[in-house]
Scaffold this active site. Sequence first.
Site, short mmCIF file in Angstrom:
data_model
loop_
_atom_site.label_atom_id
_atom_site.label_comp_id
_atom_site.label_asym_id
_atom_site.label_seq_id
_atom_site.Cartn_x
_atom_site.Cartn_y
_atom_site.Cartn_z
N HIS A 1 -4.81 6.06 25.71
CA HIS A 1 -5.76 7.15 25.52
C HIS A 1 -6.97 6.86 26.38
CE1 HIS A 1 -7.65 10.54 23.58
NE2 HIS A 1 -8.75 9.82 23.43
N ARG B 1 -19.00 18.24 12.83
CA ARG B 1 -19.85 17.30 13.59
C ARG B 1 -20.43 17.97 14.83
NH1 ARG B 1 -15.86 13.04 15.21
NH2 ARG B 1 -17.57 12.09 16.34
#
Length: 438
Positions: free
Chosen positions: A85, A171
């Site tokens: 990733h 968020r």
Amino acid sequence: MFLPQEVIRRKRQGEVLNDQDIRDFIAGVTNDTVSEGQIGAFAMAVYFQGMDINERIALTCAMRDSGDVMDWSGDNLSGPILDKHSTGGVGDVVSLMLGPMIAACGGFVPMISGRGLGHTGGTLDKLDSIPGYTTSASEALFRKVVKDAGVAIVGQTGELAPADKRIYGIRDVTATVESIGMITASILSKKLAEGLDALVMDVKVGSGAFMPTFEQSVELAESIVQVANGAGVKTTALLTDMNQCLASSAGNAVEVREAVRFLTSEYRNERLLEITMAQSAELLVSGGLAESLEQAREKLLTVLDNGKAAEVFGRMVHGLGGPADFVEKYDDYLPKASIIKPVYLEADGFAAAMNTRDVGLSVVQLGGGRKVSADSIDYAVGITEICRLGDRIDPSRPIAILHASSEDSWDQAAAMLRNAITVADQSPEINPMVYSLP
Ligand code: URA
């Protein structure tokens, strides 16, 4: 009894939450019994008070388990399940080569990727430029291609970490994204739901990186390594340079073209080679497919040079609906922009700095990325042959070739690109490609 406001209050006061507190809270996020306001308040409490490693592990595992977690034990695969990733960059096409290279060395790579975000490109958008290739494969097709080709790169198949999706959305609008603990859990909950044996994490550093400073990139890398290993997945991280575009191109079809040319040995940008090799080698060692980084590098170079990695890429593309002869005839299949022209800069000297974020935004300006998430993408546009730091610059040498769909968007992107490059009399000191963790 679980009361979300009690968990929030205790975190607000700086207490360390236990496993059960966190599991209850995330269960409430997933089944909607915890409200949006409570998630926002929880995120703000975590933002200010932080989370220790055990809390981060509990949060990651609870978010991972909020949806489907893949299990490969029934597929009788002959090698480890591996993935990588990246925190995202410009011209970061590493996944398209790393996946096939790892598969050609005996690993299995079930890579669930994302779309472009802000100035950074997305692996799925790049693959969507291949005619017929489906990035929205069913789980059955995903499993089949992983088994047959050794690698499949697709978007989410089932419901992967739905708690993260809900928390991230909140968020994003409550100014609480920038919390290392929550970023760690957000990234890892999705990756660990792939059922991996090992993971390598590429944390970018520099003017095109997601984390704003070197210190914060280090902190994120260390957090991810500790939490992922704590959650049972062998994980290492590399800090890699994003002070300039990684590949020679940035966009969608143009990056796929560069990836194929890399795999077939037609053209290999050395920075891209070094960073792809570094990450792939880490993964082969973590997955037990090589005994040392040196041995891993040898294996990787072999599958690059003997064409095995290119063959795997072709099998993946065909397995996911693309043309059977894509690797041989990529140039016939990939879309091309109507206007392809060089950009010049009226300056004499050396390319001394690149505002890589603005280079990424110039691709968005061309239509190769999204300004809002509902935007569609023009796969053909982008940048190729972008100059590198240290290159000589003068008014007769192009700093890049711009691929645009209109003269107007070409002009605007060219102006952004010229502004993104700083020219100096002296050749700059070039940053390392891979930084060592302090
Ligand atoms: N990427 C994610 O998936 N989550 C974050 O919180 C930040 C970046």
